[in-house]
Scaffold this motif. Structure first.
Motif, PDB file in Angstrom:
ATOM      1  N   LYS A  66       5.670  -1.327   9.457  1.00 23.67           N
ATOM      2  CA  LYS A  66       5.607   0.023   9.997  1.00 23.67           C
ATOM      3  C   LYS A  66       5.554   1.077   8.898  1.00 23.67           C
ATOM      4  CE  LYS A  66       7.249   2.743  13.836  1.00 23.67           C
ATOM      5  NZ  LYS A  66       8.248   2.937  14.896  1.00 23.67           N
ATOM      6  N   GLY A  67       6.007   0.713   7.673  1.00 23.42           N
ATOM      7  CA  GLY A  67       6.000   1.668   6.577  1.00 23.42           C
ATOM      8  C   GLY A  67       7.354   2.304   6.381  1.00 23.42           C
ATOM      9  N   MET A  68       7.736   2.467   5.102  1.00 26.51           N
ATOM     10  CA  MET A  68       8.999   3.117   4.738  1.00 26.51           C
ATOM     11  C   MET A  68       8.670   4.440   4.068  1.00 26.51           C
ATOM     12  SD  MET A  68      12.308   3.384   3.920  1.00 26.51           S
ATOM     13  CE  MET A  68      13.280   1.887   3.732  1.00 26.51           C
ATOM     14  N   LYS A  69       9.213   5.541   4.619  1.00 20.98           N
ATOM     15  CA  LYS A  69       8.961   6.848   4.015  1.00 20.98           C
ATOM     16  C   LYS A  69       9.969   7.095   2.914  1.00 20.98           C
ATOM     17  CE  LYS A  69       8.149  11.686   4.977  1.00 20.98           C
ATOM     18  NZ  LYS A  69       7.993  12.742   5.964  1.00 20.98           N
ATOM     19  N   LEU A  70       9.460   7.289   1.703  1.00 20.44           N
ATOM     20  CA  LEU A  70      10.291   7.484   0.520  1.00 20.44           C
ATOM     21  C   LEU A  70      10.141   8.909   0.013  1.00 20.44           C
ATOM     22  CD1 LEU A  70      11.985   6.429  -1.937  1.00 20.44           C
ATOM     23  CD2 LEU A  70       9.787   5.877  -3.026  1.00 20.44           C
ATOM     24  N   THR A  71      11.264   9.546  -0.281  1.00 15.57           N
ATOM     25  CA  THR A  71      11.257  10.855  -0.938  1.00 15.57           C
ATOM     26  C   THR A  71      12.058  10.730  -2.225  1.00 15.57           C
ATOM     27  OG1 THR A  71      11.160  12.038   1.173  1.00 15.57           O
ATOM     28  CG2 THR A  71      11.862  13.296  -0.750  1.00 15.57           C
ATOM     29  N   VAL A  72      11.443  11.123  -3.345  1.00 19.35           N
ATOM     30  CA  VAL A  72      12.120  11.141  -4.642  1.00 19.35           C
ATOM     31  C   VAL A  72      12.363  12.605  -4.987  1.00 19.35           C
ATOM     32  CG1 VAL A  72      12.033  10.478  -7.060  1.00 19.35           C
ATOM     33  CG2 VAL A  72      10.938   9.033  -5.327  1.00 19.35           C
ATOM     34  N   ASN A  73      13.622  12.950  -5.094  1.00 17.76           N
ATOM     35  CA  ASN A  73      14.000  14.353  -5.316  1.00 17.76           C
ATOM     36  C   ASN A  73      14.143  14.663  -6.799  1.00 17.76           C
ATOM     37  OD1 ASN A  73      14.440  15.027  -2.427  1.00 17.76           O
ATOM     38  ND2 ASN A  73      16.035  13.489  -2.607  1.00 17.76           N
ATOM     39  N   PRO A  74      13.516  15.760  -7.248  1.00 14.21           N
ATOM     40  CA  PRO A  74      13.606  16.103  -8.680  1.00 14.21           C
ATOM     41  C   PRO A  74      15.021  16.552  -9.047  1.00 14.21           C
ATOM     42  CG  PRO A  74      12.246  17.696  -7.490  1.00 14.21           C
ATOM     43  CD  PRO A  74      12.673  16.666  -6.498  1.00 14.21           C
ATOM     44  N   SER A  99      11.829   6.124 -10.762  1.00 15.20           N
ATOM     45  CA  SER A  99      11.044   6.768  -9.709  1.00 15.20           C
ATOM     46  C   SER A  99      10.796   8.245 -10.024  1.00 15.20           C
ATOM     47  CB  SER A  99      11.735   6.607  -8.354  1.00 15.20           C
ATOM     48  OG  SER A  99      13.055   7.104  -8.399  1.00 15.20           O
ATOM     49  N   GLN A 100       9.622   8.712  -9.619  1.00 15.26           N
ATOM     50  CA  GLN A 100       9.171  10.079  -9.882  1.00 15.26           C
ATOM     51  C   GLN A 100       8.913  10.799  -8.551  1.00 15.26           C
ATOM     52  OE1 GLN A 100       8.789  11.188 -13.223  1.00 15.26           O
ATOM     53  NE2 GLN A 100       9.898   9.263 -13.502  1.00 15.26           N
ATOM     54  N   PRO A 101       9.002  12.125  -8.551  1.00 18.11           N
ATOM     55  CA  PRO A 101       8.676  12.854  -7.314  1.00 18.11           C
ATOM     56  C   PRO A 101       7.278  12.509  -6.774  1.00 18.11           C
ATOM     57  CG  PRO A 101       9.783  14.321  -8.843  1.00 18.11           C
ATOM     58  CD  PRO A 101       9.563  13.022  -9.589  1.00 18.11           C
ATOM     59  N   SER A 102       6.352  12.182  -7.668  1.00 17.96           N
ATOM     60  CA  SER A 102       4.998  11.818  -7.222  1.00 17.96           C
ATOM     61  C   SER A 102       4.959  10.476  -6.485  1.00 17.96           C
ATOM     62  CB  SER A 102       4.046  11.762  -8.418  1.00 17.96           C
ATOM     63  OG  SER A 102       4.527  10.850  -9.384  1.00 17.96           O
ATOM     64  N   ASP A 103       6.065   9.717  -6.557  1.00 15.00           N
ATOM     65  CA  ASP A 103       6.137   8.460  -5.802  1.00 15.00           C
ATOM     66  C   ASP A 103       6.478   8.705  -4.333  1.00 15.00           C
ATOM     67  OD1 ASP A 103       7.797   6.865  -8.610  1.00 15.00           O
ATOM     68  OD2 ASP A 103       5.653   6.897  -8.103  1.00 15.00           O
ATOM     69  N   SER A 104       6.794   9.927  -3.995  1.00 15.20           N
ATOM     70  CA  SER A 104       7.145  10.262  -2.605  1.00 15.20           C
ATOM     71  C   SER A 104       5.934  10.019  -1.713  1.00 15.20           C
ATOM     72  CB  SER A 104       7.585  11.730  -2.515  1.00 15.20           C
ATOM     73  OG  SER A 104       8.737  11.970  -3.282  1.00 15.20           O
ATOM     74  N   ALA A 105       6.103   9.089  -0.787  1.00 15.24           N
ATOM     75  CA  ALA A 105       5.002   8.661   0.088  1.00 15.24           C
ATOM     76  C   ALA A 105       5.576   7.657   1.084  1.00 15.24           C
ATOM     77  CB  ALA A 105       3.882   8.009  -0.719  1.00 15.24           C
ATOM     78  N   THR A 106       4.715   7.158   1.939  1.00 12.64           N
ATOM     79  CA  THR A 106       5.091   6.043   2.810  1.00 12.64           C
ATOM     80  C   THR A 106       4.541   4.756   2.206  1.00 12.64           C
ATOM     81  OG1 THR A 106       5.164   7.402   4.808  1.00 12.64           O
ATOM     82  CG2 THR A 106       4.866   5.044   5.119  1.00 12.64           C
ATOM     83  N   GLU A 115      -3.473   3.234   0.101  1.00 10.60           N
ATOM     84  CA  GLU A 115      -3.973   3.009  -1.257  1.00 10.60           C
ATOM     85  C   GLU A 115      -3.283   1.762  -1.799  1.00 10.60           C
ATOM     86  OE1 GLU A 115      -3.327   5.183  -5.609  1.00 10.60           O
ATOM     87  OE2 GLU A 115      -2.390   5.936  -3.804  1.00 10.60           O
ATOM     88  N   LEU A 116      -4.062   0.778  -2.248  1.00 11.39           N
ATOM     89  CA  LEU A 116      -3.480  -0.473  -2.714  1.00 11.39           C
ATOM     90  C   LEU A 116      -2.672  -0.276  -3.987  1.00 11.39           C
ATOM     91  CD1 LEU A 116      -3.403  -3.588  -2.292  1.00 11.39           C
ATOM     92  CD2 LEU A 116      -5.259  -3.683  -3.978  1.00 11.39           C
ATOM     93  N   LEU A 117      -1.429  -0.782  -3.964  1.00  8.08           N
ATOM     94  CA  LEU A 117      -0.556  -0.723  -5.142  1.00  8.08           C
ATOM     95  C   LEU A 117      -0.437  -2.086  -5.820  1.00  8.08           C
ATOM     96  CD1 LEU A 117       2.622   1.337  -4.183  1.00  8.08           C
ATOM     97  CD2 LEU A 117       0.937   1.883  -5.943  1.00  8.08           C
ATOM     98  N   MET A 118      -0.080  -3.095  -5.030  1.00 10.69           N
ATOM     99  CA  MET A 118       0.192  -4.417  -5.589  1.00 10.69           C
ATOM    100  C   MET A 118      -0.359  -5.479  -4.644  1.00 10.69           C
ATOM    101  SD  MET A 118       2.011  -3.939  -8.386  1.00 10.69           S
ATOM    102  CE  MET A 118       3.018  -5.368  -8.739  1.00 10.69           C
ATOM    103  N   TYR A 119      -0.752  -6.587  -5.241  1.00  8.47           N
ATOM    104  CA  TYR A 119      -1.357  -7.677  -4.483  1.00  8.47           C
ATOM    105  C   TYR A 119      -0.870  -8.982  -5.098  1.00  8.47           C
ATOM    106  CZ  TYR A 119      -5.203 -10.791  -3.040  1.00  8.47           C
ATOM    107  OH  TYR A 119      -5.955 -11.825  -2.539  1.00  8.47           O
ATOM    108  N   TYR A 133       0.850  -1.184   0.000  1.00  7.84           N
ATOM    109  CA  TYR A 133       0.000   0.000   0.000  1.00  7.84           C
ATOM    110  C   TYR A 133       0.888   1.238   0.000  1.00  7.84           C
ATOM    111  CZ  TYR A 133      -4.192  -2.711   1.315  1.00  7.84           C
ATOM    112  OH  TYR A 133      -5.261  -3.587   1.326  1.00  7.84           O
ATOM    113  N   ARG A 134       0.365   2.304  -0.623  1.00 13.77           N
ATOM    114  CA  ARG A 134       1.034   3.595  -0.599  1.00 13.77           C
ATOM    115  C   ARG A 134       0.166   4.526   0.241  1.00 13.77           C
ATOM    116  NH1 ARG A 134       1.954   5.786  -6.389  1.00 13.77           N
ATOM    117  NH2 ARG A 134      -0.319   5.905  -6.338  1.00 13.77           N
ATOM    118  N   GLN A 135       0.815   5.287   1.099  1.00 11.38           N
ATOM    119  CA  GLN A 135       0.069   6.186   1.977  1.00 11.38           C
ATOM    120  C   GLN A 135       0.698   7.573   1.940  1.00 11.38           C
ATOM    121  OE1 GLN A 135       0.059   5.199   6.216  1.00 11.38           O
ATOM    122  NE2 GLN A 135      -1.959   6.092   6.484  1.00 11.38           N
TER     123      GLN A 135
END
Lengths: 112, 112
Positions: A104-112, A79-86, A45-49, A36-38
């Motif tokens: 617990k979730g991994m916080k990802l930041t994609v820098n332009p 990866s795109q900046p819009s992928d930045s999420a947990t 939000e479900l991404l893959m199953y 899930y992406r949050q």
């Protein structure tokens, strides 16, 4: 040992990088695996199953399950900046319990 | 695209007060769930509901909590006497069968 473990990061990558996110688990009865992406203060939000072992690809996203190692992965290509999420991994058993057990979730930041 | 909706988005209440969180699951879904996420922690399962009865509940879901499907569209979570530690994001989810669960945007509950 916790039932589902996920490095919470944070992880920061440049735009276009390949991102690898991982979870390990201890319950060998888990059969369904989800990513899930949050976004901040939003619902997951479900991404893959995927069911049981193997790979599944959807666009830039690939999910892998290795049940022998009790290890699941999500790869994000280009990866795109819009992928930045947990990113949350979640899993459940087949039959019996319906509850999802989350990492617990991994916080990802994609820098332009 | 159908989605799970939740109201209110933010609820502030005094300790000891009752709150009702509301959810409208996806219309053809039969299984309904509540999860919560305390700030900085994992998403945790509270309860699942099918065929007008609780099918599973976690240790967190004690006598202070109850769920109801008062009509054909709403699914509610009631907390009878709120405590400070009930402050969290509460997510409703639904599924067609015991498979992929789709989450709502959440209600942020703040107990003062």
């Amino acid at each position: 040992q916790k039932e589902v473990e996920q490095d919470p990061g944070p992880l920061s990558v440049p735009e276009g990088a390949i991102v690898s996110l991982n979870c390990t688990y201890s319950n060998s009865a888990f059969q369904y695996f989800m990513w899930y992406r949050q976004y901040s203060r939003k619902g997951p939000e479900l991404l893959m199953y995927t069911y049981s072992s193997g790979n599944k690809e959807d666009g830039r996203f690939t999910a892998q399950v290795d049940k022998s190692s009790k290890y699941i992965s999500l790869f994000i290509r280009d990866s795109q900046p819009s992928d930045s999420a947990t990113y949350l991994c979640a899993m459940r058993t087949q039959g019996g319990s319906e509850k999802l057990v989350f990492g617990k979730g991994m916080k990802l930041t994609v820098n332009p | 695209e159908p989605e799970v909706t939740q109201t209110p988005s933010h609820q502030v209440t005094q300790m000891g007060q009752e709150v009702i969180l509301r959810c409208v699951p996806i219309s053809n879904h039969l299984y309904f769930y509540w999860y919560r996420q305390i700030l900085g922690q994992k998403v945790e399962f509270l309860v699942s509901f099918y065929n007008n009865e609780i099918s599973e509940k976690s240790e967190i879901f004690d006598d202070q909590f109850s769920v109801e499907r008062p009509d054909g569209s709403n699914f509610t979570l009631k907390i009878r006497s709120t405590k400070l530690e009930d402050s969290a994001m509460y997510f409703c989810a639904s599924s067609v069968e015991t498979g992929v669960q789709y989450f709502g945007p959440g209600t942020r509950l703040t107990v003062l």
